[in-house]
Design a protein around this motif. Sequence first.
Motif, PDB file in Angstrom:
ATOM      1  N   TYR B  49      66.411  30.479  71.559  1.00  0.00           N
ATOM      2  CA  TYR B  49      66.757  30.666  72.599  1.00  0.00           C
ATOM      3  C   TYR B  49      68.148  31.011  72.716  1.00  0.00           C
ATOM      4  N   ASN B  50      68.716  32.052  73.549  1.00  0.00           N
ATOM      5  CA  ASN B  50      69.947  32.244  73.905  1.00  0.00           C
ATOM      6  C   ASN B  50      70.398  32.333  75.146  1.00  0.00           C
ATOM      7  N   ASN B  51      70.859  31.073  75.629  1.00  0.00           N
ATOM      8  CA  ASN B  51      71.330  31.069  77.153  1.00  0.00           C
ATOM      9  C   ASN B  51      70.028  31.309  77.905  1.00  0.00           C
ATOM     10  N   LYS B  52      69.294  30.317  77.541  1.00  0.00           N
ATOM     11  CA  LYS B  52      67.683  30.183  78.546  1.00  0.00           C
ATOM     12  C   LYS B  52      66.899  31.277  78.229  1.00  0.00           C
ATOM     13  N   GLU B  53      67.164  32.377  77.316  1.00  0.00           N
ATOM     14  CA  GLU B  53      66.236  33.488  77.202  1.00  0.00           C
ATOM     15  C   GLU B  53      65.551  33.442  75.854  1.00  0.00           C
ATOM     16  N   LEU B  54      64.326  33.576  75.804  1.00  0.00           N
ATOM     17  CA  LEU B  54      63.735  33.729  74.428  1.00  0.00           C
ATOM     18  C   LEU B  54      64.167  34.828  73.634  1.00  0.00           C
ATOM     19  N   ILE B  55      64.559  34.764  72.387  1.00  0.00           N
ATOM     20  CA  ILE B  55      64.802  35.955  71.604  1.00  0.00           C
ATOM     21  C   ILE B  55      64.280  35.754  70.158  1.00  0.00           C
ATOM     22  N   ILE B  56      63.699  34.840  69.820  1.00  0.00           N
ATOM     23  CA  ILE B  56      62.925  34.853  68.548  1.00  0.00           C
ATOM     24  C   ILE B  56      61.815  33.824  68.917  1.00  0.00           C
ATOM     25  N   ASN B  57      60.572  34.461  68.323  1.00  0.00           N
ATOM     26  CA  ASN B  57      59.207  33.936  68.316  1.00  0.00           C
ATOM     27  C   ASN B  57      58.483  34.151  66.994  1.00  0.00           C
ATOM     28  N   GLU B  58      58.482  33.368  66.077  1.00  0.00           N
ATOM     29  CA  GLU B  58      58.024  33.994  64.887  1.00  0.00           C
ATOM     30  C   GLU B  58      56.444  33.685  64.529  1.00  0.00           C
ATOM     31  N   THR B  59      55.733  34.225  65.178  1.00  0.00           N
ATOM     32  CA  THR B  59      54.399  34.378  65.146  1.00  0.00           C
ATOM     33  C   THR B  59      53.748  32.729  64.952  1.00  0.00           C
ATOM     34  N   VAL B  60      54.249  32.010  66.044  1.00  0.00           N
ATOM     35  CA  VAL B  60      53.913  30.653  66.212  1.00  0.00           C
ATOM     36  C   VAL B  60      52.749  30.557  67.096  1.00  0.00           C
ATOM     37  N   PRO B  61      51.797  29.835  66.814  1.00  0.00           N
ATOM     38  CA  PRO B  61      50.643  29.536  67.831  1.00  0.00           C
ATOM     39  C   PRO B  61      50.834  29.346  69.366  1.00  0.00           C
ATOM     40  N   ASN B  62      50.068  30.117  70.275  1.00  0.00           N
ATOM     41  CA  ASN B  62      50.501  29.887  71.458  1.00  0.00           C
ATOM     42  C   ASN B  62      50.368  28.372  72.059  1.00  0.00           C
ATOM     43  N   ARG B  63      49.668  27.681  71.295  1.00  0.00           N
ATOM     44  CA  ARG B  63      49.924  26.028  71.707  1.00  0.00           C
ATOM     45  C   ARG B  63      51.316  25.491  71.713  1.00  0.00           C
ATOM     46  N   PHE B  64      52.161  26.191  71.012  1.00  0.00           N
ATOM     47  CA  PHE B  64      53.453  25.843  71.232  1.00  0.00           C
ATOM     48  C   PHE B  64      54.158  26.429  72.158  1.00  0.00           C
ATOM     49  N   SER B  65      55.013  25.854  73.052  1.00  0.00           N
ATOM     50  CA  SER B  65      55.753  26.660  74.082  1.00  0.00           C
ATOM     51  C   SER B  65      56.888  25.836  74.260  1.00  0.00           C
ATOM     52  N   PRO B  66      58.052  26.719  73.892  1.00  0.00           N
ATOM     53  CA  PRO B  66      59.334  26.108  74.087  1.00  0.00           C
ATOM     54  C   PRO B  66      59.598  26.522  75.560  1.00  0.00           C
ATOM     55  N   LYS B  67      60.653  25.327  76.054  1.00  0.00           N
ATOM     56  CA  LYS B  67      61.200  25.519  77.500  1.00  0.00           C
ATOM     57  C   LYS B  67      62.705  25.119  77.240  1.00  0.00           C
ATOM     58  N   SER B  68      63.388  25.963  78.201  1.00  0.00           N
ATOM     59  CA  SER B  68      64.803  25.974  77.876  1.00  0.00           C
ATOM     60  C   SER B  68      65.413  25.874  79.712  1.00  0.00           C
ATOM     61  N   PRO B  69      65.286  24.542  80.106  1.00  0.00           N
ATOM     62  CA  PRO B  69      65.781  24.519  81.550  1.00  0.00           C
ATOM     63  C   PRO B  69      67.413  24.905  81.743  1.00  0.00           C
ATOM     64  N   ASP B  70      68.359  24.880  80.558  1.00  0.00           N
ATOM     65  CA  ASP B  70      69.569  25.222  80.562  1.00  0.00           C
ATOM     66  C   ASP B  70      70.122  25.566  79.216  1.00  0.00           C
ATOM     67  N   LYS B  71      71.268  25.860  79.163  1.00  0.00           N
ATOM     68  CA  LYS B  71      71.448  26.304  77.604  1.00  0.00           C
ATOM     69  C   LYS B  71      71.782  25.201  76.692  1.00  0.00           C
ATOM     70  N   ALA B  72      71.738  24.030  77.495  1.00  0.00           N
ATOM     71  CA  ALA B  72      72.289  22.806  76.503  1.00  0.00           C
ATOM     72  C   ALA B  72      70.895  22.083  76.349  1.00  0.00           C
ATOM     73  N   HIS B  73      69.831  22.453  76.503  1.00  0.00           N
ATOM     74  CA  HIS B  73      68.399  22.080  76.382  1.00  0.00           C
ATOM     75  C   HIS B  73      67.382  22.940  75.843  1.00  0.00           C
ATOM     76  N   LEU B  74      66.646  22.497  74.847  1.00  0.00           N
ATOM     77  CA  LEU B  74      65.527  23.091  74.446  1.00  0.00           C
ATOM     78  C   LEU B  74      64.184  22.282  74.021  1.00  0.00           C
ATOM     79  N   ASN B  75      63.263  22.280  74.737  1.00  0.00           N
ATOM     80  CA  ASN B  75      62.176  21.303  74.662  1.00  0.00           C
ATOM     81  C   ASN B  75      61.145  21.998  74.111  1.00  0.00           C
ATOM     82  N   LEU B  76      60.128  21.328  72.998  1.00  0.00           N
ATOM     83  CA  LEU B  76      59.113  21.812  72.559  1.00  0.00           C
ATOM     84  C   LEU B  76      57.843  21.097  73.075  1.00  0.00           C
ATOM     85  N   HIS B  77      56.921  21.914  73.548  1.00  0.00           N
ATOM     86  CA  HIS B  77      55.763  21.429  74.079  1.00  0.00           C
ATOM     87  C   HIS B  77      54.631  21.772  73.234  1.00  0.00           C
ATOM     88  N   ILE B  78      53.818  20.973  72.761  1.00  0.00           N
ATOM     89  CA  ILE B  78      52.633  21.411  71.982  1.00  0.00           C
ATOM     90  C   ILE B  78      51.162  21.083  72.435  1.00  0.00           C
TER      91      ILE B  78
END
Lengths: 111, 114
Positions: B49-78
């Motif tokens: 993620y760059n500044n809350k925007e997804l820029i790489i998604n390397e063929t990860v299953p849809n069950r994995f969903s990253p969430k970036s509420p602000d540029k200092a945080h990046l959470n991973l939900h599975i």
Amino acid sequence: GIQVEQSPPDLILQEGANSTLRCNFSDSVNNLQWFHQNPWGQLINLFYIPSGTKQNGRLSATTVATERYSLLYISSSQTTDSGVYFCAVRPPRAAGNKLTFGGGTRVLVKP
Amino acid sequence: DTAVSQTPKYLVTQMGNDKSIKCEQNLGHDTMYWYKQDSKKFLKIMFSYNNKELIINETVPNRFSPKSPDKAHLNLHINSLELGDSAVYFCASSPPAGVRSPLHFGNGTRLTVT
């Protein structure tokens, strides 16, 4: 994508010995880092070295970017040097700044 | 003082459950990542993620969903965890692409799915 190969895959050292780890990569890079993953799983930044030579205590690294390889030297090895050493690189055109990792060199230093 | 911190450190759960891993960085970096380390120690990028925007998604299953509420945080939900999701997940951060600077990694989250 870029290929990163590390050698040797495994290394057993007697405490006090010196060793050299190698990282070959298949394309030009503008970022190259060496990491040590300790037995607790932490990834420790050793060197940021896209080119040139750096030294930090008993460790030093040299990257010859034009020939697409980097070397990590461990001198007077200690048991705390055990773990896995990773080389990771990023080509200038890599999307999103991503690093591609080599397969690692597993080092065991015996007392 | 930790530059990149992730929680929890260990996560043991059963198949089919949903879980989240949190990551925070205090380095002022714009870009954050999730990497996965498998049982053979191989490290591979999952998301960037760059500044809350997804820029790489390397063929990860849809069950994995990253969430970036602000540029200092990046959470991973599975969602719907599977046995094969067992691995160590590392969060990392860096300045924007084009800036010559190292990536900084968190200490990892060891996920075990039973």
